[in-house]
Design an enzyme around this catalytic site. Structure first.
Site, PDB file in Angstrom:
ATOM      1  N   LYS A 152       0.864  -1.179   0.000  1.00  0.00           N
ATOM      2  CA  LYS A 152       0.000   0.000   0.000  1.00  0.00           C
ATOM      3  C   LYS A 152       0.903   1.232   0.000  1.00  0.00           C
ATOM      4  O   LYS A 152       1.935   1.235   0.689  1.00  0.00           O
ATOM      5  CB  LYS A 152      -0.897  -0.027   1.247  1.00  0.00           C
ATOM      6  CG  LYS A 152      -1.927   1.086   1.310  1.00  0.00           C
ATOM      7  CD  LYS A 152      -2.814   0.972   2.552  1.00  0.00           C
ATOM      8  CE  LYS A 152      -3.897   2.040   2.589  1.00  0.00           C
ATOM      9  NZ  LYS A 152      -4.773   1.920   3.785  1.00  0.00           N
ATOM     10  N   SER A 179      -9.827   2.035   2.844  1.00  0.00           N
ATOM     11  CA  SER A 179      -8.941   2.789   1.997  1.00  0.00           C
ATOM     12  C   SER A 179      -7.913   1.938   1.243  1.00  0.00           C
ATOM     13  O   SER A 179      -7.309   2.414   0.290  1.00  0.00           O
ATOM     14  CB  SER A 179      -8.184   3.811   2.849  1.00  0.00           C
ATOM     15  OG  SER A 179      -7.341   3.158   3.782  1.00  0.00           O
ATOM     16  N   SER A 191     -10.176  -0.415   6.968  1.00  0.00           N
ATOM     17  CA  SER A 191      -9.580  -0.319   5.639  1.00  0.00           C
ATOM     18  C   SER A 191      -8.865  -1.566   5.121  1.00  0.00           C
ATOM     19  O   SER A 191      -8.408  -1.568   3.975  1.00  0.00           O
ATOM     20  CB  SER A 191      -8.611   0.850   5.582  1.00  0.00           C
ATOM     21  OG  SER A 191      -9.336   2.037   5.476  1.00  0.00           O
TER      22      SER A 191
HETATM   23  N1  GLN Z   1     -13.416   4.302   6.327  1.00  0.00           N
HETATM   24  C1  GLN Z   1     -12.764   4.765   7.504  1.00  0.00           C
HETATM   25  C2  GLN Z   1     -12.330   6.200   7.311  1.00  0.00           C
HETATM   26  O1  GLN Z   1     -12.644   6.749   6.317  1.00  0.00           O
HETATM   27  C3  GLN Z   1     -11.613   3.880   7.835  1.00  0.00           C
HETATM   28  C4  GLN Z   1     -10.397   4.168   7.044  1.00  0.00           C
HETATM   29  C5  GLN Z   1      -9.242   3.311   7.445  1.00  0.00           C
HETATM   30  O2  GLN Z   1      -9.386   2.274   8.102  1.00  0.00           O
HETATM   31  N2  GLN Z   1      -8.057   3.766   7.086  1.00  0.00           N
HETATM   32  O3  GLN Z   1     -11.702   6.782   8.143  1.00  0.00           O
END
Ligand code: GLN
Length: 480
Positions: free
Chosen positions: A72, A147, A171
């Site tokens: 990532k 994400s 995410s």
């Molecule tokens: N969807 C959540 C957010 O927008 C989690 C994102 C994540 O786990 N990095 O913060």
């Protein structure tokens, strides 16, 4: 080649059936064929990958010697662009490796490239990337989740046998569910955050995606462990997770939290989850209903704490030390203001504003302090639950992937989408998403959650389920 498990790839290479160079070449061919369609990668490192594979063939060592992997783009990779999918870091070449990258490298992995993601890991759909939305390989009009959407899409499409991700509020689990791959978010503190660009430091946790729990076990064993450069990393031995995969879950007690099966869970997804739980029963698990009464506080708690920490973490991007700098600033204020206004995308700016607001003198007690207290209650739900059960099973999301654009203009709808993944993040417990079926051709994930540091139990339950089912082996049409 891309149909083989990680253990098979490593064994076949060790037996001389093919070389690391052959494996790398085969995956680079798949990246050539599919990466652009999915917009899954921000950076490709083909030449370095070929060189590295050849070097490994000359001098093989490491438990994962020759295994291709995609990182990532939140993990710093020495000498390679590390953008966090932000214009702010579009020109940033990391001067060092994240501990995760370093450990996997030491285990013999070959980095194929850097995966697309939501900017600074903020999002649930991978539409918040400076480099454009990632597409779901099961249906190119749908989001892959976020994400870590690029990582999940890449593994689903067979562009790499494994990919790293990070999970702050879901995410890893949510994109794994949307893309039909296996993903694990370990216990907070299990995997080092050093060199992993910070979003919300008390929640951020690195983990991985692969096709199966067994594959994840191999990768996690290499990634995890104490790191003195991360003050929240926990000094505790890492077991060889693969050796804990007995496949036996008879006598295990699995709790189903009523709050995760209430209103909001879409009927088709519910049928898939019910069938998966029946399968766990058939494998010998005892299933009981439990209550986790503070579940409905998770979304509001998380969306106070995560932005608060983000507003503090992202203060370092000021146009002075590194990253984007606006053209022709007239004075220092203008330099800060325009560099940040031009360098950050809209969702990141929204989070910084929310975070600064809840931390401000007048609202600190009402929002931030209150959220810390409700966080404690949510963690208490897990303490209480794990006094009675060995594992929790639940859906990952209320419904499968949604169409690109559907929630893009509605941040609250996007935030509500995280309702089943946020509690485990706030409590710091490990969680997984395991492919469990389909609704209208889109994958559905079963979420399994274990007590702190019981990743072995978690992976074994997923492995047992995968020994009895073949959902995790399905490939999206066109990506076979
Ligand atoms: N969807 C959540 C957010 O927008 C989690 C994102 C994540 O786990 N990095 O913060």
């Amino acid at each position: 080649m891309h149909e083989r498990s990680i253990a098979e790839l490593i064994a076949a290479r060790a037996a001389g059936e093919f070389s690391a160079a052959d494996i790398t070449a085969a995956y680079l061919d798949r990246i050539d064929a599919h990466a652009d369609t999915l917009n899954a990668l921000i950076t490709r490192t083909d030449a370095a990958a070929r060189e590295r594979a050849a070097a490994l063939d000359a001098r093989a060592d490491g438990a994962l010697a020759g295994l291709p992997i995609i990182h990532k783009d939140i993990f710093c990779t020495k000498g390679v662009k590390t953008s966090c999918a932000s214009r702010m870091l579009d020109n940033f070449i990391a001067p060092y490796n994240a501990t995760v990258v370093e450990r996997l490298h030491a285990a013999g992995t070959v980095t194929l490239g850097k995966a697309n993601m939501d900017e600074f890991a903020m999002g649930s759909s991978n539409e918040n990337s400076f480099y454009g939305a990632v597409k779901n390989p099961w249906n190119l009009d749908f989001v892959p989740g976020g994400s870590s959407g690029g990582s999940a899409a890449a593994v689903a499409a067979g562009l790499a046998p494994a990919a790293t991700g990070t999970d702050t509020g879901g995410s890893i689990r949510q994109p794994a569910a949307f893309c039909g791959v296996t993903g694990i978010k370990p216990t907070y503190g299990r995997v080092s955050r050093y060199g992993m660009i910070a979003f919300a430091s008390s929640l951020d946790q690195g983990g991985c995606f692969a096709r199966s729990a067994e594959d994840c076990a191999h990768v996690l064993t290499a990634m995890a462990g104490f790191d003195e450069r991360d003050s929240t990393s926990v000094e505790r031995d890492v077991p060889d997770y693969a050796s804990q995969l007995t496949g036996d879950i008879s006598g295990l007690t699995i709790g189903l939290p009523r709050e995760y099966f209430a209103e909001g869970l879409e009927a088709g997804s519910r049928e898939v989850i019910d069938a998966a739980i029946d399968q766990m029963k058939a494998l010998g698990a005892n299933v009981v209903e439990i209550d986790m009464p503070h579940t409905d506080l998770a979304v509001s708690t998380y969306y106070v704490i995560a932005p608060a920490e983000a507003s503090s973490n992202l203060a370092r991007f000021d146009g002075v030390r590194y990253g984007y700098r606006c053209a022709d600033p007239v004075d220092l204020d203008d330099l800060y203001t325009r560099s940040r206004a031009e360098g950050f995308g809209p969702e990141v700016q929204r989070r910084i504003m929310m975070g600064a607001y809840v931390l401000s003198a007048g609202y600190y007690d009402a929002y931030y302090l209150k959220a810390q207290k409700t966080r404690r209650l949510i963690a208490g739900d897990f303490h209480d639950a794990f006094a009675k059960v060995d594992l929790i099973a639940a859906p990952v999301t209320q419904a499968p992937a949604f169409p690109i654009g559907e929630k893009a203009d509605d941040p609250v709808a996007m935030y509500l989408n995280d309702v089943y993944t946020l509690p485990a993040s706030l409590a710091g417990v490990p969680g997984m998403s395991v492919p469990a079926g389909f609704v209208d051709g889109l994958p559905v994930g079963l979420q399994l959650i274990a007590p702190w540091f019981e990743e072995g139990r978690l992976l074994n339950a997923a492995h047992s389920y995968q020994q009895a089912t073949d959902w995790h082996t399905r490939r999206p049409p066109g990506f076979e």
